[in-house]
Design a protein around this motif. Structure first.
Motif, short mmCIF file in Angstrom:
data_model
loop_
_atom_site.label_atom_id
_atom_site.label_comp_id
_atom_site.label_asym_id
_atom_site.label_seq_id
_atom_site.Cartn_x
_atom_site.Cartn_y
_atom_site.Cartn_z
N ASN A 324 0.83 -1.20 0.00
CA ASN A 324 0.00 0.00 0.00
C ASN A 324 0.87 1.25 0.00
O ASN A 324 0.36 2.37 0.14
N ASP A 325 2.18 1.08 -0.14
CA ASP A 325 3.14 2.17 -0.09
C ASP A 325 3.33 2.73 -1.50
O ASP A 325 3.98 2.12 -2.35
N ILE A 326 2.76 3.90 -1.74
CA ILE A 326 2.81 4.49 -3.07
C ILE A 326 4.23 4.82 -3.50
O ILE A 326 4.62 4.60 -4.65
N GLN A 327 5.03 5.34 -2.57
CA GLN A 327 6.41 5.68 -2.92
C GLN A 327 7.22 4.45 -3.32
O GLN A 327 7.96 4.46 -4.29
N PHE A 328 7.03 3.36 -2.56
CA PHE A 328 7.72 2.13 -2.91
C PHE A 328 7.25 1.62 -4.27
O PHE A 328 8.04 1.16 -5.10
N ALA A 329 5.91 1.68 -4.50
CA ALA A 329 5.36 1.20 -5.78
C ALA A 329 5.93 1.99 -6.94
O ALA A 329 6.25 1.42 -7.99
N ARG A 330 6.05 3.30 -6.77
CA ARG A 330 6.62 4.12 -7.84
C ARG A 330 8.07 3.74 -8.13
O ARG A 330 8.48 3.64 -9.30
N SER A 331 8.84 3.51 -7.08
CA SER A 331 10.25 3.15 -7.28
C SER A 331 10.38 1.81 -7.98
O SER A 331 11.23 1.63 -8.86
N LEU A 332 9.50 0.86 -7.62
CA LEU A 332 9.51 -0.45 -8.29
C LEU A 332 9.10 -0.31 -9.75
O LEU A 332 9.68 -0.95 -10.64
N TYR A 333 8.11 0.53 -9.98
CA TYR A 333 7.64 0.80 -11.34
C TYR A 333 8.77 1.32 -12.22
O TYR A 333 9.01 0.83 -13.33
N TYR A 334 9.48 2.33 -11.73
CA TYR A 334 10.55 2.92 -12.52
C TYR A 334 11.73 1.96 -12.67
O TYR A 334 12.41 1.96 -13.72
N ARG A 335 11.97 1.13 -11.66
CA ARG A 335 13.06 0.18 -11.76
C ARG A 335 12.81 -0.88 -12.83
O ARG A 335 13.72 -1.27 -13.58
N LEU A 336 11.55 -1.32 -12.94
CA LEU A 336 11.23 -2.40 -13.88
C LEU A 336 10.85 -1.87 -15.26
O LEU A 336 11.08 -2.55 -16.27
N LEU A 337 10.25 -0.69 -15.32
CA LEU A 337 9.73 -0.20 -16.61
C LEU A 337 10.33 1.11 -17.05
O LEU A 337 10.14 1.53 -18.21
#
Length: 338
Positions: A324-337
């Motif tokens: 539910n951590d938006i900041q973590f989700a964004r970092s994962l998003y940018y790392r993978l895509l």
């Protein structure tokens, strides 16, 4: 009288004329989960002319307990709900024109659809989208029927532009928090009761029996045998920015930027790019196989990471399950895509 709709036509408020009206109308159902499944099936069986079904999600195993259009095969294949629903609905009634859209319910996506609809049925799971529907309803003067349920509790309300108070008048602002299906669970009878009220109101609108509409905000708890409703007439506000004398439709305002949100009642973050992005799934699959196990179908690609699941849709949206951590989700998003 055709045999297919004969029992419905024998019901005096519908009759032959009403059936013809139903056949000529278009209903937009936003959300293809529990309420959307029940509403879509009822409308298709009733002989609606056109049904447009909008949903951003895909079928999961936890859906099968209450979302009546879906099968184990749909969950196994992670089929988008709109697509799976259309497949089943076509088997029920080939006479109905069914449009299934796998997309986020946002103003830019919905405006052209709402303009051609005769009724909007809310089958969503969050108030952000409901307030968008409320503004679209008043901008284009299309009735909409609010519905929600959790646990054994349900509520529904019919909004008629220029006649009834709108959802903004009643709730004032988007509610924050509250119980969800993920925290409080849900039983299917609560779903069926809300859907029954919504479809009944929709049929009244479709056959133009406006005198029969229920002008109350209705709530119930089917497990605890409670039922309540209150009149809303005096709640209509001339100062309301959605339906008052100066309508600005505040919930249609949209900043053109990356949008992230925690999906209601789920440990999942959705990330929506500022512009529609079509991925090459073949290239993406090769890339993500280095990160984890990849599964795909024509509509989405899923990558299982050690602690999270990454799901990419054809329109560029991404679900990141397990946080539910938006900041973590964004970092994962940018790392993978990124």
């Amino acid at each position: 009288m055709t045999e297919r709709y004969s029992r419905q036509q024998l019901f005096q408020p519908v009759g032959n004329k009403g059936q013809q009206q139903i056949r000529s109308k278009h209903v937009l159902v936003v959300g293809a989960g529990a309420l959307g499944s029940a509403s879509a099936e009822a409308l298709v069986r009733a002989g609606i002319g056109k049904l447009t079904l909008v949903d951003r999600d895909y079928v999961e195993w936890s859906n099968l307990q209450r979302q009546q259009l879906y099968t184990e095969q749909d969950a196994q294949n992670k089929l988008p709900k709109a697509v799976a629903a259309k497949n089943r609905l076509r088997q029920i009634n080939t006479e109905v024109k069914i449009e299934a859209l796998v997309m986020d319910a946002q103003p830019a996506n919905l405006e052209s659809i709402v303009q051609t609809a005769d009724v909007i049925i809310d089958a969503t799971d969050n108030f952000d989208i409901r307030f968008i529907l409320n503004d679209l309803s008043h901008k284009y003067e299309v009735p909409w029927i609010y519905g929600s349920c959790v646990g054994s509790y349900g509520t529904t309300y019919t909004v008629i532009p220029n006649v009834t108070p709108c959802l903004h008048c009643i709730l004032k602002k988007v509610p924050v928090g509250g119980a969800t299906c993920e925290t409080a669970g849900i039983i299917s009878p609560a779903v069926q009761i809300v859907a029954a009220y919504q479809i009944t109101e929709a049929l009244k609108i479709l056959v133009e029996d406006v005198e029969a509409l229920r002008h109350t905000f209705l709530t119930f708890d089917v497990w605890n045998n409670q039922h309540a409703e209150f009149k809303t007439g005096k709640m209509k506000s001339d100062k309301c920015s959605s339906c008052g004398s100066t309508q600005t439709y505040p919930y249609l305002a949209y900043e053109n930027q990356l949008k992230t949100e925690v999906l209601c009642g789920r440990e999942t973050v959705q990330i929506r790019p500022s512009q529609r992005h079509l991925y090459n799934f073949d290239e993406l699959e090769k890339r993500l196989k280095k990160q984890g196990e990849v599964d795909r179908n024509p509509y989405l690609l899923s990558c299982q990471l050690p602690e999270h699941r990454f799901v990419i849709f054809q329109d560029g949206r991404v679900f990141i399950h397990g946080t539910n951590d938006i900041q973590f989700a964004r970092s994962l998003y940018y790392r993978l895509l990124g």
